[in-house]
Enzyme design. Structure first.
Site, PDB file in Angstrom:
ATOM      1  NE  ARG A 260     -51.521  40.685  34.165  1.00 50.82           N
ATOM      2  CZ  ARG A 260     -52.294  41.600  34.725  1.00 50.82           C
ATOM      3  NH1 ARG A 260     -51.746  42.684  35.245  1.00 50.82           N
ATOM      4  NH2 ARG A 260     -53.605  41.462  34.754  1.00 50.82           N
ATOM      5  CD  GLU A 288     -47.913  39.939  41.462  1.00 52.22           C
ATOM      6  OE1 GLU A 288     -49.148  39.870  41.649  1.00 52.22           O
ATOM      7  OE2 GLU A 288     -47.401  40.727  40.659  1.00 52.22           O
ATOM      8  CG  HIS A 307     -50.272  43.287  40.999  1.00 52.69           C
ATOM      9  ND1 HIS A 307     -50.174  42.051  40.412  1.00 52.69           N
ATOM     10  CD2 HIS A 307     -50.989  44.057  40.126  1.00 52.69           C
ATOM     11  CE1 HIS A 307     -50.803  42.063  39.239  1.00 52.69           C
ATOM     12  NE2 HIS A 307     -51.307  43.269  39.053  1.00 52.69           N
TER      13      HIS A 307
END
Length: 349
Positions: A260, A288, A307
């Site tokens: 993260r 994001e 991601h």
């Protein structure tokens, strides 16, 4: 996907003796990835399904949940809060097809006795594999060669990267002996790396079982050729790698983050990377999608992925199978395999 039901209208009240009803709030493209025909058939055989294609539509979900015993969620589904629970008069289970379930449930769920599960165990191996791929790329400067050749650098210039190293014998530092952290540790140790781990909950006995050395954060950072971040999201781990910590890393070292962005101060990391002193491979970001003009995109010493560390075909199918298995366990009266407690929510963001 073939055999996937069409979206259903708002259900009628459940009558005594009818089949249990399950709401699947997963959009078509993710249903196709998560649920194989065999897994979907098992679910459809066990329950009457209400399938929501517009999985972000809160009003549609509110209309669908009355009478349902289980709700299967995917990323970006509406949050299960007090209002939704008021409508979900028979709800017993919220099964998330991912790991970070905290954005999708509130403590009201637990207060009303509704079970919550998540499928994070299925992500550990693919994310660890990506972290291993990142590690090897940073050690061998593959990202720098790729960037140089793509921008048209001369052959000799493209080959002028910093020193390169093999993983065998390299000192690898792992922050967090999580499920993914342990999978990563097993992989890098199998390739001959020496591994130090910083995790306040890792005992000496468990460290011995893993074949690693327990070390403090500053020691780990100062001596590791690669630092891989696998810690959970908690108040204590927010920006645990800031400017002071990153400055301890040796020149030419690499940072791997498939966990993260919460764990690393992105501004401090960007400053170190922009100087060229460190390399990094990153799958997670504060914002994001990563903005097109973000400075990280232009740096030759940075490897970026959007991601997608857990995005393998096999992992997606295991996520769906895990959620379906939890629903079937509930309907058959068996204990859940991956229950989430209210105390664990903070670590599942």
């Amino acid at each position: 996907m073939p055999g996937s039901p069409e979206p259903a209208p708002a259900p009628a009240p459940v009558s005594a003796g009818s089949r249990p009803r399950v709401v699947v709030s997963v959009p078509p493209h993710l249903r196709a990835q998560f649920f194989t025909p065999e897994v979907w058939a098992r679910l459809a055989e066990a329950a009457e399904l209400t399938v929501l294609d517009e999985h972000r539509d809160r009003e549609a979900l509110l209309a669908a949940v009355p009478g349902a015993r289980a709700l299967v969620l995917s990323w970006r589904s509406p949050r299960v809060d007090a209002e939704l629970l008021d409508a979900a008069d028979r709800l017993e289970l919220v099964a998330h097809t991912g790991s970070a379930v905290a954005p999708y449930v509130t403590p009201d769920v637990f207060a009303r006795g509704v079970h919550v599960t998540q499928a994070g165990d299925e992500m550990a191996r693919p994310v660890a594999e990506v972290a291993l791929a990142f590690t090897l790329s940073l050690l061998h400067r593959v990202h720098r060669f790729d960037h140089a050749l793509r921008r048209g650098a001369a052959w000799e210039e493209a080959g002028a990267a910093p020193e390169r190293h093999e993983i065998h014998g390299s000192e690898i530092g792992v922050i967090g002996a999580s499920r993914t952290g342990r999978a990563y540790i097993r992989m890098v140790r199998a390739l001959g790396a020496r591994v130090g781990v910083m995790d306040p909950f890792l005992t000496e006995a468990h460290a011995a079982e893993l074949g690693v050395e327990r070390v403090g954060l500053e020691t780990l950072l100062s001596r590791s050729r690669i630092v891989a971040v696998h810690a959970p999201v908690t108040v204590e781990t927010h920006h645990m790698l800031g400017a002071r910590q990153l400055a301890l890393m040796p020149d030419g070292a690499g940072l791997v983050n498939t966990a993260r962005s919460w764990l690393v101060d992105q501004d401090a990391m960007l400053a170190e990377l922009a100087s060229g002193r460190l390399d990094a491979a990153i799958d997670v970001f504060d914002e994001e999608p990563l903005p097109p003009e973000h400075p990280l995109r232009a740096l030759p010493n940075v490897l970026l992925t959007p991601h997608q560390a857990a995005g393998s075909v096999e992992c997606r199918q295991r996520l769906g199978a895990s959620a379906v298995d939890e629903v079937l366990r509930l309907l058959s009266g068996r204990p859940l395999a991956h229950p989430v407690t209210v105390d664990a929510l903070a670590r599942l963001r």
